[in-house]
Design a protein around this motif. Structure first.
Motif, short mmCIF file in Angstrom:
data_model
loop_
_atom_site.label_atom_id
_atom_site.label_comp_id
_atom_site.label_asym_id
_atom_site.label_seq_id
_atom_site.Cartn_x
_atom_site.Cartn_y
_atom_site.Cartn_z
N LEU A 281 0.66 -1.33 0.00
CA LEU A 281 0.14 -0.15 0.62
C LEU A 281 0.95 1.12 0.39
CD1 LEU A 281 -2.50 1.67 0.17
CD2 LEU A 281 -2.81 0.83 2.32
N GLY A 282 1.76 1.25 1.13
CA GLY A 282 2.91 2.38 1.22
C GLY A 282 3.71 3.07 -0.68
N VAL A 283 3.99 1.45 -1.59
CA VAL A 283 4.52 1.85 -2.31
C VAL A 283 3.70 2.87 -3.34
CG1 VAL A 283 5.35 0.57 -4.72
CG2 VAL A 283 6.02 -0.55 -2.11
N LEU A 284 2.00 2.57 -4.09
CA LEU A 284 1.35 2.51 -4.25
C LEU A 284 0.97 4.04 -4.29
CD1 LEU A 284 -1.39 -0.43 -4.30
CD2 LEU A 284 0.85 0.33 -6.32
N MET A 285 1.19 4.19 -2.65
CA MET A 285 0.84 5.48 -2.50
C MET A 285 1.89 6.24 -2.67
SD MET A 285 -0.54 5.14 1.70
CE MET A 285 -0.82 6.66 2.49
N ALA B 58 3.05 10.13 3.06
CA ALA B 58 2.44 8.81 4.14
C ALA B 58 3.18 7.56 4.02
CB ALA B 58 0.75 9.15 4.21
N GLY B 59 3.20 7.11 2.68
CA GLY B 59 3.30 6.30 1.76
C GLY B 59 4.84 5.86 1.69
N ILE B 60 5.81 7.20 2.15
CA ILE B 60 7.61 6.55 3.13
C ILE B 60 7.17 5.70 4.61
CG2 ILE B 60 8.99 7.68 3.69
CD1 ILE B 60 9.45 9.04 0.99
N LEU B 61 5.82 6.39 5.26
CA LEU B 61 5.73 5.70 6.15
C LEU B 61 5.26 4.23 6.60
CD1 LEU B 61 4.62 9.26 8.06
CD2 LEU B 61 6.97 8.06 8.40
#
Length: 312
Positions: free
Chosen positions: A139-143, A290-293
């Motif tokens: 999910l983080g990668v997509l963000m 937020a995705g990196i987090l």
């Protein structure tokens, strides 16, 4: 029962944190100038030139630092270097048109792919926490990557993720086939692999001779060209910075627990974002942050669940 404290554990962790911080700040800085290199030269010439510089620096430093550059298993080192080299070819190619933090986020999916490959290819059991980590990391990668493509998914969107998958394969090869190899041997093999790709790429482009756009857009399609002073200077900075940065990372893994260092290594994501802002005034959007987090959280879960239980 109470846990027995290790009086040297905390100082070692702090030392490793210092090494990793130097690694992240150096790599984050030098990688931001790939866009400058891309204006004057091509991806393939960059890697061929950087290989010559990096191997020369290693050869000069070897007698002073007591380094032994002879591999024990040349075939295993070559295969591992080819995997990591391919991953980094994709990584550096993406740096010409995507922010460093965005590309680094794709590369840092490697722990997720390592987990999946270990399960699917080697049958290793993964628990619910690690399955949750895979979902969070995806999910983080997509963000992170979706904002870099203006909200539209395309082949370029997933190139950093492909680099992460290949880097994961290289990590598995490091653990299974290169466990007894010295760090300097694998570092030299890494640069030689990238340089070999660069030489082959320049050879192909010499026969193909495609029309390469000017500036950063022609980075991948540009063949051999007379190097400018700026190209040589920043390529040397890249070579020296990579040797220093990776050396600091290797030293961190030597002085502290690998699970703890793997968590600390994620500091390169905010470090890359910081240098992109400081040098170019570019910032990541809230969704990308937020995705990196989330990617960091996934790596944290994988690292913590992969550590053996402490002494009791």
């Amino acid at each position: 029962m109470t846990t027995i404290a290790d009086p040297v554990h905390e100082p070692r962790t702090l030392a490793a944190a210092g090494f990793i911080l130097v690694y992240a700040m150096v790599i984050g800085f030098t990688d931001n100038f790939v866009r400058v290199i891309a204006e004057d030269g091509g991806l393939w010439q960059f890697h061929a030139t950087r290989m010559v510089m990096a191997v020369a620096l290693l050869a000069v430093a070897a007698p002073f630092l007591g380094l032994d550059l002879r591999p024990r298993r040349p075939g295993a080192v070559a295969f591992r270097s080819a995997l990591h080299g391919t991953a980094m070819m994709i990584y550096f190619g993406c740096l010409a048109f995507l922010p460093v933090a965005t590309v680094a986020a794709g590369l840092f999916t490697a722990p997720i792919f390592t987990l999946l490959i270990s399960r699917l290819a080697f049958g290793q059991r993964i628990g619910p926490f690690r399955i949750l980590a895979v979902a969070i990391g995806f999910l983080g990668v997509l963000m992170v990557l979706k904002p870099g493509q203006g909200g539209a998914f395309g082949p370029a969107t997933f190139l950093p993720v492909a680099a992460g998958a290949l880097y994961a394969l290289g990590n598995i090869a490091t653990k299974t086939w290169c466990a007894g190899e010295r760090a300097e041997v694998m570092l030299a093999g890494f640069f030689i692999a990238l340089g070999t790709f660069g030489i082959l790429g320049m050879g192909v482009l010499a026969f193909w001779q495609p029309a390469a756009p000017d500036g950063q857009e022609g980075f991948v399609l540009r063949g051999m060209a007379w190097p400018t002073g700026r190209f040589l200077f920043w390529t040397f900075v890249q070579a020296a910075g990579s040797l220093i940065g990776v050396g600091m990372m290797i030293r961190a893994y030597q002085v502290a627990d690998a699970g703890r260092v793997a968590i600390l290594e994620y500091v390169i994501l905010p470090a890359s974002a910081f240098w992109t802002w400081a040098l170019w005034g570019e910032t990541l959007g809230p969704l990308a942050v937020a995705g990196i987090l989330l990617i960091f959280a996934a790596g944290l879960i994988i690292a913590l669940r992969g550590r053996p239980p402490g002494p009791r």
